[in-house]
Design a protein around this motif. Structure first.
Motif, PDB file in Angstrom:
ATOM      1  N   PHE A  84       0.951  -1.175   0.018  1.00 22.18           N
ATOM      2  CA  PHE A  84       0.034   0.066  -0.023  1.00 22.18           C
ATOM      3  C   PHE A  84       1.068   1.190  -0.006  1.00 22.18           C
ATOM      4  O   PHE A  84       2.100   1.206   0.337  1.00 22.18           O
ATOM      5  N   GLY A  85       0.244   2.315  -0.381  1.00 30.56           N
ATOM      6  CA  GLY A  85       1.034   3.328  -0.456  1.00 30.56           C
ATOM      7  C   GLY A  85       0.494   4.718  -1.250  1.00 30.56           C
ATOM      8  O   GLY A  85      -0.726   4.752  -1.786  1.00 30.56           O
ATOM      9  N   ASN A  86       1.337   5.755  -1.716  1.00 34.07           N
ATOM     10  CA  ASN A  86       0.768   6.812  -2.482  1.00 34.07           C
ATOM     11  C   ASN A  86       1.527   6.744  -3.622  1.00 34.07           C
ATOM     12  O   ASN A  86       2.744   6.346  -3.741  1.00 34.07           O
ATOM     13  N   VAL A  87       1.073   7.479  -4.875  1.00 32.75           N
ATOM     14  CA  VAL A  87       1.746   7.547  -6.302  1.00 32.75           C
ATOM     15  C   VAL A  87       1.611   8.705  -6.931  1.00 32.75           C
ATOM     16  O   VAL A  87       0.684   9.378  -6.608  1.00 32.75           O
ATOM     17  N   ARG A  88       2.929   9.149  -7.267  1.00 35.97           N
ATOM     18  CA  ARG A  88       2.710  10.690  -7.956  1.00 35.97           C
ATOM     19  C   ARG A  88       3.224  10.426  -9.289  1.00 35.97           C
ATOM     20  O   ARG A  88       4.360   9.626  -9.760  1.00 35.97           O
ATOM     21  N   ASP A  89       2.595  11.286 -10.227  1.00 35.62           N
ATOM     22  CA  ASP A  89       2.915  11.366 -11.628  1.00 35.62           C
ATOM     23  C   ASP A  89       4.264  12.590 -11.677  1.00 35.62           C
ATOM     24  O   ASP A  89       3.894  13.531 -11.606  1.00 35.62           O
ATOM     25  N   VAL A  90       5.464  12.018 -12.013  1.00 31.03           N
ATOM     26  CA  VAL A  90       6.597  12.695 -12.026  1.00 31.03           C
ATOM     27  C   VAL A  90       7.110  12.808 -13.609  1.00 31.03           C
ATOM     28  O   VAL A  90       8.160  13.482 -13.650  1.00 31.03           O
ATOM     29  N   GLY A  91       6.233  12.595 -14.512  1.00 20.95           N
ATOM     30  CA  GLY A  91       6.709  12.906 -15.911  1.00 20.95           C
ATOM     31  C   GLY A  91       7.097  14.397 -16.115  1.00 20.95           C
ATOM     32  O   GLY A  91       8.147  14.543 -16.918  1.00 20.95           O
ATOM     33  N   LYS A  92       5.927  15.130 -15.726  1.00 19.75           N
ATOM     34  CA  LYS A  92       6.067  16.596 -16.021  1.00 19.75           C
ATOM     35  C   LYS A  92       7.562  17.181 -15.593  1.00 19.75           C
ATOM     36  O   LYS A  92       8.306  18.003 -16.019  1.00 19.75           O
ATOM     37  N   HIS A  93       8.123  16.631 -14.396  1.00 17.30           N
ATOM     38  CA  HIS A  93       9.253  17.063 -13.490  1.00 17.30           C
ATOM     39  C   HIS A  93      10.522  16.380 -14.433  1.00 17.30           C
ATOM     40  O   HIS A  93      11.573  17.144 -14.587  1.00 17.30           O
ATOM     41  N   ARG A  94      10.326  15.420 -14.863  1.00 21.44           N
ATOM     42  CA  ARG A  94      11.349  14.650 -15.585  1.00 21.44           C
ATOM     43  C   ARG A  94      11.543  15.262 -17.009  1.00 21.44           C
ATOM     44  O   ARG A  94      12.815  15.602 -17.491  1.00 21.44           O
ATOM     45  N   ARG A  95      10.411  15.762 -17.421  1.00 25.18           N
ATOM     46  CA  ARG A  95      10.694  16.504 -18.882  1.00 25.18           C
ATOM     47  C   ARG A  95      11.403  17.860 -18.568  1.00 25.18           C
ATOM     48  O   ARG A  95      12.081  18.357 -19.518  1.00 25.18           O
ATOM     49  N   ARG A  96      10.847  18.449 -17.582  1.00 27.74           N
ATOM     50  CA  ARG A  96      11.376  19.875 -17.176  1.00 27.74           C
ATOM     51  C   ARG A  96      12.889  19.565 -16.953  1.00 27.74           C
ATOM     52  O   ARG A  96      13.707  20.189 -17.497  1.00 27.74           O
ATOM     53  N   GLU A  97      13.385  18.540 -16.463  1.00 31.45           N
ATOM     54  CA  GLU A  97      14.672  18.359 -16.051  1.00 31.45           C
ATOM     55  C   GLU A  97      15.439  18.086 -17.349  1.00 31.45           C
ATOM     56  O   GLU A  97      16.581  18.298 -17.536  1.00 31.45           O
ATOM     57  N   ALA A  98      14.822  17.352 -18.299  1.00 32.81           N
ATOM     58  CA  ALA A  98      15.466  16.860 -19.459  1.00 32.81           C
ATOM     59  C   ALA A  98      15.854  18.380 -20.321  1.00 32.81           C
ATOM     60  O   ALA A  98      16.766  18.405 -20.847  1.00 32.81           O
ATOM     61  N   ALA A  99      14.787  19.195 -20.302  1.00 34.52           N
ATOM     62  CA  ALA A  99      14.625  20.241 -21.261  1.00 34.52           C
ATOM     63  C   ALA A  99      15.899  21.281 -20.516  1.00 34.52           C
ATOM     64  O   ALA A  99      16.541  21.787 -21.248  1.00 34.52           O
ATOM     65  N   LEU A 100      15.916  21.392 -19.112  1.00 38.40           N
ATOM     66  CA  LEU A 100      16.926  22.208 -18.724  1.00 38.40           C
ATOM     67  C   LEU A 100      18.411  21.487 -18.907  1.00 38.40           C
ATOM     68  O   LEU A 100      19.032  22.330 -19.150  1.00 38.40           O
ATOM     69  N   ALA A 101      18.426  20.220 -19.041  1.00 39.05           N
ATOM     70  CA  ALA A 101      19.781  19.584 -19.288  1.00 39.05           C
ATOM     71  C   ALA A 101      20.194  19.998 -20.576  1.00 39.05           C
ATOM     72  O   ALA A 101      21.282  20.225 -20.907  1.00 39.05           O
ATOM     73  N   HIS A 102      19.333  19.922 -21.383  1.00 34.42           N
ATOM     74  CA  HIS A 102      19.407  20.245 -22.813  1.00 34.42           C
ATOM     75  C   HIS A 102      19.813  21.530 -23.119  1.00 34.42           C
ATOM     76  O   HIS A 102      20.805  22.044 -23.794  1.00 34.42           O
ATOM     77  N   GLN A 103      19.232  22.698 -22.398  1.00 36.66           N
ATOM     78  CA  GLN A 103      19.461  24.023 -22.455  1.00 36.66           C
ATOM     79  C   GLN A 103      20.872  24.254 -21.832  1.00 36.66           C
ATOM     80  O   GLN A 103      21.759  25.118 -22.532  1.00 36.66           O
ATOM     81  N   LEU A 104      21.281  23.520 -21.040  1.00 36.56           N
ATOM     82  CA  LEU A 104      22.582  23.789 -20.105  1.00 36.56           C
ATOM     83  C   LEU A 104      23.527  23.182 -21.249  1.00 36.56           C
ATOM     84  O   LEU A 104      24.683  23.715 -21.359  1.00 36.56           O
ATOM     85  N   ARG A 105      23.479  21.828 -22.007  1.00 33.55           N
ATOM     86  CA  ARG A 105      24.401  21.468 -22.861  1.00 33.55           C
ATOM     87  C   ARG A 105      24.462  22.547 -24.127  1.00 33.55           C
ATOM     88  O   ARG A 105      25.791  22.590 -24.469  1.00 33.55           O
ATOM     89  N   LEU A 106      23.543  23.221 -24.497  1.00 36.20           N
ATOM     90  CA  LEU A 106      23.529  24.002 -25.618  1.00 36.20           C
ATOM     91  C   LEU A 106      24.300  25.267 -25.349  1.00 36.20           C
ATOM     92  O   LEU A 106      25.086  25.640 -26.096  1.00 36.20           O
ATOM     93  N   ALA A 107      24.152  25.582 -24.143  1.00 39.14           N
ATOM     94  CA  ALA A 107      24.822  26.995 -23.497  1.00 39.14           C
ATOM     95  C   ALA A 107      26.148  26.631 -23.470  1.00 39.14           C
ATOM     96  O   ALA A 107      27.018  27.421 -23.890  1.00 39.14           O
ATOM     97  N   GLN A 108      26.505  25.638 -22.751  1.00 34.49           N
ATOM     98  CA  GLN A 108      28.130  25.199 -22.698  1.00 34.49           C
ATOM     99  C   GLN A 108      28.782  24.911 -24.033  1.00 34.49           C
ATOM    100  O   GLN A 108      29.855  25.538 -24.380  1.00 34.49           O
ATOM    101  N   THR A 109      28.126  24.425 -25.145  1.00 33.92           N
ATOM    102  CA  THR A 109      28.468  24.342 -26.224  1.00 33.92           C
ATOM    103  C   THR A 109      28.775  25.789 -27.018  1.00 33.92           C
ATOM    104  O   THR A 109      29.776  26.140 -27.691  1.00 33.92           O
TER     105      THR A 109
END
Length: 272
Positions: free
Chosen positions: A141-166
């Protein structure tokens, strides 16, 4: 978090209606999965995984937030639906169960990949507890949370960081990025040439010892950076330090409790 005591109350206590009302009113998706055939948790891990998916698991409790999370049609009740419809056996969910086994069926924020009733897979995290008696898993038993939007945001930020560093990496002017404690987070190729050190040697180091070993204009730069980082409530601004060899620009960008300091340099005198 639903406790085993609460689960027992749902089944036995005269106060079950009160407790059920509290859980059903919760905005968090709460669930309880029971097994028609208790799972032998003393068996090898692979066998425990098989039994979790095959020993007639069923929902004995699921609140409205759970139904909303998985987009269950309004004319259906989740406790009447097979568990496999949203918790199918797949490699990631097998890893989820292995994680439960490794942690004694007591985990927080355990990742899983579930399937909503629109057939879309979603990334979720579960806080899970279990009721085990005599080496037999009776229910989870327990609780469940949808974290997809957070994962997508993290991926987008990581992409932006890689682009800026490039982009910064190809600039002809030296650029350093500093964290709020003054440690070097990034150095482009021009900066490594100016400072006579590789990026690997610079990353993580404090800026002052790196810059203080150079000409007088770097010592003036260090003093200016010191003032920026020491400011309790820094205001975004560009600070220019006119040195002997370079015109330095310090750009600070406050974000929550951190300060990103960008230090760039341009030749102070154009070549003749």
């Amino acid at each position: 978090m639903i406790t085993s005591h609460q689960t027992d109350l749902l089944a036995k206590s005269p106060s079950q209606e009160v407790l059920r009302g509290v859980l059903e009113a919760s905005s968090e998706a709460c669930w309880c999965m029971e097994f028609g055939i208790p799972v032998d948790v003393t068996a090898p891990d692979s066998e425990v995984v098989r039994q979790v998916f095959e020993n007639d698991p069923y929902w004995s409790f699921a609140n409205p937030a759970m139904a909303q999370l998985y987009l269950l049609p309004s004319d259906h009740t989740l406790t009447d639906r097979p568990v496999a419809e949203i918790f199918p056996r797949n490699p990631q969910n097998e890893e989820f169960v292995l994680n439960l086994i490794a942690n004694g069926f007591e985990v927080d924020a355990a990742p899983a990949r579930d399937t909503r009733y629109d057939n879309v897979q979603i990334e979720v995290e579960n806080d899970v507890r279990a009721h085990i008696e005599g080496g037999r898993l009776l229910r989870m038993f327990g609780n469940v949370r949808d974290v997809g939007k957070h994962r997508r945001r993290e991926a987008a930020l990581a992409h932006q960081l890689r682009l800026a560093q490039t982009v910064l990496g190809f600039l002809p002017m030296p650029v350093l990025a500093l964290g709020d404690t003054g440690n070097i987070l990034f150095a482009n190729a021009a900066a490594t040439r100016l400072l006579g050190a590789s990026e690997a040697d610079l990353l993580g180091r404090e800026y002052a010892p790196v810059l203080n070993g150079g000409p007088r204009d770097r010592r003036a730069l260090v003093a200016a950076i010191d003032n920026v980082i020491a400011a309790p409530f820094p205001t975004p601004q560009d600070i220019h330090v006119d040195g002997e060899e370079h015109l330095w620009t310090i750009t600070n960008s406050p974000a929550d409790d951190a300060i990103a300091v960008i230090v760039s340099a341009a030749p102070n005198r154009p070549e003749v």
